[in-house]
Design an enzyme around this catalytic site. Sequence first.
Site, mmCIF file in Angstrom:
data_model
loop_
_atom_site.group_PDB
_atom_site.id
_atom_site.type_symbol
_atom_site.label_atom_id
_atom_site.label_comp_id
_atom_site.label_asym_id
_atom_site.label_seq_id
_atom_site.Cartn_x
_atom_site.Cartn_y
_atom_site.Cartn_z
ATOM 1 N N ASP A 15 4.193 -32.851 -17.153
ATOM 2 C CA ASP A 15 5.552 -32.322 -17.094
ATOM 3 C C ASP A 15 5.454 -30.816 -17.310
ATOM 4 O OD1 ASP A 15 8.138 -31.576 -17.267
ATOM 5 O OD2 ASP A 15 8.698 -32.935 -18.895
ATOM 6 N N LYS B 31 12.021 -25.137 -14.566
ATOM 7 C CA LYS B 31 12.633 -23.935 -15.136
ATOM 8 C C LYS B 31 12.224 -22.632 -14.439
ATOM 9 C CE LYS B 31 14.042 -26.014 -19.455
ATOM 10 N NZ LYS B 31 13.396 -27.165 -20.101
ATOM 11 N N TYR C 169 9.638 -33.415 -24.780
ATOM 12 C CA TYR C 169 10.967 -33.616 -24.216
ATOM 13 C C TYR C 169 10.840 -33.621 -22.701
ATOM 14 C CZ TYR C 169 15.880 -32.892 -23.026
ATOM 15 O OH TYR C 169 17.135 -33.034 -22.504
#
Length: 425
Positions: free
Chosen positions: A233, A261, A139
């Site tokens: 990523d 994050k 994702y």
Amino acid sequence: MLKNSKLFSDAKKVIPSGVNSPVRYFEPYPFFTKKANGAYIWDEENNRYIDFCNGYGALLFGHTRKEIIDSVSKQLSRGTLYCTPTEGETELSKLITQNFPSIDKVRIMNTGGEATMTAIRLARGFTKKKKIIKFEGCYHGAHDAVLVKAGSGSAHNGISVSDGGLDEVSKNTLVVQYNNIEDFQNTIKKHKDIAGVIVEPILANMGLILPEKNFLLDLRKITQENNIPLIFDEVVTGFRVSPGGAQEYFGIKPDLTTMAKALSNGFTISAVGGKKEIMNLLSPEGKVYQAGTFSGNPVSVTAAIASIKLINKLKNKLYSKLEKFNLLFSTALDDIATDMNIPHQINFTASMFQIFFTDKPVTNYETSKMADAKKFMKLFRTLLQKGIFIPPSQFEVVFMSDAHTQNDLNKTLDAFYDGLKLVKR
Ligand SMILES: *Cc1c(COP(=O)(O)O)cnc(C)c1O
């Protein structure tokens, strides 16, 4: 009517599905949060939960960590948005380049999705080619180029390509099986116009899936041989698995890196960094466009600086403590499920783990999808009743934080025991 239920029916009247991000919804309705502190989160009915969602990994230090909140509080009274350069942005960028040796230059933005969108545009601008390769179940945010066989809420809700996304866009995204280097090699051979490869170095959006031995090394080798930019990523793994992310953990240097994050322990910020030949293509000097009103805002930048400084100060204890906690917890959980004769897999690394109800090892999208997600939701609900909040989906990951104590983990293991008893029935 219970308060959470009422709050949800009110929310549904003005918010589509009552939530501002799909995975937040679960049946019959999600709890509404009143406050959070350290390892805990409280709902509007004053129930306390030990938080293992931790902002989907953002909160490496848990909620309201003093050093970070103090820095941000000081900044708030000096202003929240300038839209001019600040010294803080340079300081933050230096910290990022020091922690990530593969990064010469870095641009700060707001969300993980924005960062991967920019990284892909950079790779296309650099190579002047069209297609990108992504891996099944990874994702990379909610934009068209990567919303193809994506994990997280997209897998949870069974959406392979989103309605409203264009075939013209998704056909330029080639999807390869995770942990399958042959599939990757064949794809590279078949297509000549590949602009870049984007991968989660640890797949944390399909449950937790670890890269098999040499998978990442081979990816690096093959992309290098073919002059294809490799994008790691690290939106989840950056600062979470080590101060220099998964690339430090595995000793591999990608060409571009995205992070978000755990970069700021709970504020809105993300970054794209990489080799200067590529990063220098960004406008205004270069011709790859990227912009953002809130990019580099002083509140998020202050939080990120405080967070990285704290990570660098505590790193020798922090990561080994979390790893030890996780090893003990995951091993104990494995023992319990084995004793109960429940077919299961537990994947874990660093401060992340996930349990799957299947007898086959979970190594990619397919095997993750094979696990019994209904049983997982049963476990989720029992945990919630016992005051333990894990992400409400099989396709997410359980995150530990520095705020968790041994006592929290003991309570959590007891709750898992009760949950597994119900799963078995
Ligand atoms: C969460 C996530 C994103 C998207 O970040 P947002 O801030 O939600 O846009 C991208 N990549 C990975 C690996 C993620 O886990």
